[in-house]
Scaffold this motif. Structure first.
Motif, mmCIF file in Angstrom:
data_model
loop_
_atom_site.group_PDB
_atom_site.id
_atom_site.type_symbol
_atom_site.label_atom_id
_atom_site.label_comp_id
_atom_site.label_asym_id
_atom_site.label_seq_id
_atom_site.Cartn_x
_atom_site.Cartn_y
_atom_site.Cartn_z
ATOM 1 N N THR A 230 0.845 -1.184 0.000
ATOM 2 C CA THR A 230 0.000 0.000 0.000
ATOM 3 C C THR A 230 0.886 1.242 0.000
ATOM 4 N N ASP A 231 0.270 2.410 0.026
ATOM 5 C CA ASP A 231 1.034 3.650 0.101
ATOM 6 C C ASP A 231 1.779 3.758 1.427
ATOM 7 N N GLU A 232 1.276 3.079 2.452
ATOM 8 C CA GLU A 232 1.859 3.192 3.794
ATOM 9 C C GLU A 232 2.907 2.121 4.099
ATOM 10 N N HIS A 233 2.810 0.954 3.444
ATOM 11 C CA HIS A 233 3.732 -0.124 3.819
ATOM 12 C C HIS A 233 3.919 -1.125 2.683
ATOM 13 N N HIS B 181 8.374 -6.298 7.496
ATOM 14 C CA HIS B 181 8.029 -4.952 7.068
ATOM 15 C C HIS B 181 9.239 -4.400 6.307
#
Length: 204
Positions: free
Chosen positions: A115-118, A159
């Protein structure tokens, strides 16, 4: 020995199949081949391989059948990119953790969340290897020193930061892909020692 800090991703330009082994030809940069000699050790996707020939920044490695069978190099094709790290030298900064270049097992990519976050990758491994994988512990993934983000009964989550994705081939892996795993040697020694002590106490 290696640090798990990948220096570059390099392309497999040819694979020569012979009896009992394959010879990989890897295109490297002049910076990577500077000072490199025949007989030196280089990690390819976290697998310690010996340089057999160097020709115009093309580096050759002979890979035995056993190594092809237990690592994802056995599934590699011409045009694939492999993570490359030269051997650790005295006086250099160690930013990751010590790796031997001896792959213990392969993990299967169970899920990828981008996603844009991770950017997260969920990996599944055989149950016996989960004894050595802990939340916030170190693990070698295709030769990359990474920190475990989450642990389940049969796998773990990573991550990945943009810098890791830029410098390694991990963004190329999809669900079902195989990734080389080297567990942390210190963790393995501690876990195995504790298990032996507890087993002796139970017998005594």
């Amino acid at each position: 020995m290696f640090t798990g800090i990948v220096q570059a991703t390099c392309e497999i330009v040819s694979i020569h199949h012979d009896t009992g082994l394959n010879t990989f030809e890897i295109a490297m940069t002049p910076e990577l081949t500077q000072g490199l000699v025949t007989g030196a050790s280089v990690a390819n996707n976290g697998v310690c391989l010996t340089v057999t020939k160097i020709l115009n920044d093309k580096v050759f490695f002979d890979i035995m059948e056993e190594t092809l069978a237990v690592t994802n190099l056995g599934n590699s094709q011409i045009g694939d990119k492999v993570n490359i790290e030269r051997s650790l030298t005295f006086g250099t900064e160690i930013g990751g953790h010590i790796l031997s270049g001896h792959v213990h097992t392969q993990a299967t990519v169970k899920a990828v969340s981008h996603t844009d976050e991770h950017y997260n990758i969920e990996l599944q491994v055989a149950p016996q290897w989960m004894n050595y994988i802990f939340y916030k512990g170190f693990v070698g993934i295709n030769g990359c020193s990474l920190t475990v983000g989450k642990v389940s009964d049969n796998g773990f989550l990573l991550h990945l930061i943009p810098e890791t994705l830029k410098l390694t081939n991990l963004s190329h892996y999809k669900v079902g892909s195989k990734i080389n795993i080297e567990i942390d040697s210190q963790t393995q020694v501690i876990v195995d020692t504790v298990e032996r002590i507890l087993a002796k106490k139970q017998l005594g």
